[in-house]
Design an enzyme around this catalytic site. Structure first.
Site, PDB file in Angstrom:
ATOM      1  N   ASP A 114     -10.320  -1.061   2.832  1.00 34.80           N
ATOM      2  CA  ASP A 114      -9.185  -1.515   3.635  1.00 34.80           C
ATOM      3  C   ASP A 114      -9.645  -1.880   5.041  1.00 34.80           C
ATOM      4  O   ASP A 114     -10.582  -1.282   5.563  1.00 34.80           O
ATOM      5  CB  ASP A 114      -8.187  -0.332   3.717  1.00 34.80           C
ATOM      6  N   ASP A 134      -4.636   3.412   7.572  1.00 32.91           N
ATOM      7  CA  ASP A 134      -3.462   3.882   6.803  1.00 32.91           C
ATOM      8  C   ASP A 134      -3.275   5.394   6.907  1.00 32.91           C
ATOM      9  O   ASP A 134      -2.859   6.053   5.949  1.00 32.91           O
ATOM     10  CB  ASP A 134      -3.562   3.443   5.328  1.00 32.91           C
ATOM     11  N   HIS A 148       0.793  -1.223   0.000  1.00 40.39           N
ATOM     12  CA  HIS A 148       0.000   0.000   0.000  1.00 40.39           C
ATOM     13  C   HIS A 148       0.830   1.279   0.000  1.00 40.39           C
ATOM     14  O   HIS A 148       0.296   2.373  -0.235  1.00 40.39           O
ATOM     15  CB  HIS A 148      -1.020  -0.001   1.143  1.00 40.39           C
ATOM     16  N   HIS A 174      -7.645  -1.326   7.462  1.00 40.76           N
ATOM     17  CA  HIS A 174      -6.874  -0.382   8.283  1.00 40.76           C
ATOM     18  C   HIS A 174      -7.084   1.046   7.787  1.00 40.76           C
ATOM     19  O   HIS A 174      -7.454   1.250   6.626  1.00 40.76           O
ATOM     20  CB  HIS A 174      -5.377  -0.704   8.198  1.00 40.76           C
ATOM     21  N   HIS A 190       3.676   1.497   4.672  1.00 35.43           N
ATOM     22  CA  HIS A 190       2.404   1.168   3.987  1.00 35.43           C
ATOM     23  C   HIS A 190       1.201   1.600   4.828  1.00 35.43           C
ATOM     24  O   HIS A 190       0.090   1.619   4.310  1.00 35.43           O
ATOM     25  CB  HIS A 190       2.330  -0.317   3.588  1.00 35.43           C
ATOM     26  N   ASP A 238      -7.403  -2.636  -1.157  1.00 38.42           N
ATOM     27  CA  ASP A 238      -6.422  -3.451  -0.431  1.00 38.42           C
ATOM     28  C   ASP A 238      -6.992  -4.869  -0.329  1.00 38.42           C
ATOM     29  O   ASP A 238      -8.178  -5.038   0.001  1.00 38.42           O
ATOM     30  CB  ASP A 238      -6.233  -2.829   0.969  1.00 38.42           C
ATOM     31  N   ASP A 261      -6.757  -6.842   1.954  1.00 41.74           N
ATOM     32  CA  ASP A 261      -7.285  -7.134   3.293  1.00 41.74           C
ATOM     33  C   ASP A 261      -8.657  -6.519   3.556  1.00 41.74           C
ATOM     34  O   ASP A 261      -9.247  -6.741   4.615  1.00 41.74           O
ATOM     35  CB  ASP A 261      -6.274  -6.794   4.395  1.00 41.74           C
ATOM     36  N   GLU A 295      -1.395  -4.816  -1.999  1.00 48.31           N
ATOM     37  CA  GLU A 295      -1.109  -5.749  -0.907  1.00 48.31           C
ATOM     38  C   GLU A 295      -1.253  -7.220  -1.280  1.00 48.31           C
ATOM     39  O   GLU A 295      -1.160  -8.081  -0.408  1.00 48.31           O
ATOM     40  CB  GLU A 295      -1.926  -5.426   0.369  1.00 48.31           C
TER      41      GLU A 295
HETATM   42 MN   LIG Z   1      -3.919  -0.719   3.325  1.00 51.45          MN
END
Ligand SMILES: [Mn+2]
Length: 306
Positions: A123, A127, A96, A125, A140, A225, A227, A270
């Site tokens: 995502d 970030d 990322h 997260h 990232h 992403d 994830d 990712e």
């Molecule tokens: Mn990310």
């Protein structure tokens, strides 16, 4: 006919676990170019880029491979701005950290055109770290901090124009620590966690955000992403977090983006093919990208996104 530009960004400097550098070729192997071509687009592949020249990183430094990441940011910012003048870029990650450059580049183009830039961040997260707030030292986790103009990014290219917080929407959150949660609560970023999706569905917050982009005649960058998705359908990622988006939620998001006609650039990030199971995560990501560009199960009239 619209042109799609594939930009290989084998960035692997944004975290310690290696493997994302294999991502761009995994997307090609899974048939991304072919899938988009079948939808009627002209597809150009610019190959895999390399970072701009940069000093050698000290392996003992608190920030992991910062100079290399700055090199990538310079390179991808230029490539992103160039590609925007010609078509719709898809940045094939890479981790990322590539979005430090891709978003800076597309936002520079939007600023030149006098259009507001919007970013949809799919995502687990936020970030939203800066090089000063990250405990892990992994860059990232910082792209949204950078593109919104937070401090602490000395050495990184200067932004043409920071993206206003209210132009950013994050969907899929489920791994946010306390300092991050507090930092988020002080912003105007629209942050939608998995509980909100469980309770009210994923379509409502997304439709609200897309309406906002449309009303402002904005450019829309989507950063997907791996994830964001549940690890049972997308295991090839270094930061697996259970409880992610389902296959249908993922496709619904992409189909709504397609229906909106607003997408101007996309990151696929990712993917770590070293952790994949016979290419299935790469395939899921290719299928999602195809949905974002108009692939559907039936050719039926679909209602507008709003
Ligand atoms: Mn990310």
């Amino acid at each position: 006919m619209q042109e799609i530009i594939l930009i290989g960004a084998p960035v692997d400097s944004g975290k310690r676990r290696a493997g994302c550098l294999m991502g761009p070729d995994a997307y090609r192997t899974a048939g991304l170019g072919q899938a988009l071509g079948d939808l009627g687009y002209r597809v150009r592949d610019w190959g895999n880029l390399t970072p701009a020249e940069h000093p050698v990183d000290d392996p003992e430094a608190r920030l992991f491979r910062q100079h290399e990441t700055i090199g990538w940011t310079n390179r991808l910012k230029r490539a992103g701005a160039d590609a925007m003048a010609k078509g719709v870029p898809i940045f094939l990650g890479g981790d990322h950290a590539l979005s430090l450059g891709s978003v800076a580049g597309v936002a520079a183009h939007a600023a030149e055109q006098g259009r507001p830039q919007f970013v949809l961040w799919l995502d687990a997260h936020t970030d939203y770290h800066t090089p000063e707030t990250t405990d892990s030292g992994n860059l990232h986790g910082t792209p949204l901090g950078y593109v919104t103009g937070r401090g602490g990014f000395g050495g990184f290219p200067k932004l043409a124009k920071p993206i206003p917080q209210e132009n950013i929407c994050i969907i899929g959150l489920r791994s946010v620590d306390k300092p991050e949660r507090e930092a988020m609560q002080d912003t105007e970023i629209m942050a939608c966690d998995m509980r909100m999706i469980d309770e009210g569905g994923i379509a409502t917050p997304l439709a609200g955000f897309l309406s906002k982009v449309k009303a402002a005649n904005g450019a829309l960058h989507v950063s997907l992403d791996v994830d964001f998705l549940d690890p049972t359908i997308a295991p090839a990622v270094g930061t697996t977090v259970p409880g992610g988006a389902t296959m249908r939620e993922g496709h619904l998001v992409m189909e709504m983006i397609s229906d909106s006609g607003l997408l101007t650039s996309l990151d696929l990030v990712e993917l770590n093919p070293f952790l994949d199971e016979r290419g299935r995560t790469a395939q899921v990501m290719v299928d999602l990208a195809a949905s974002a560009f108009g692939r559907r199960v039936f050719d039926r009239p679909t209602r507008a996104f709003s």
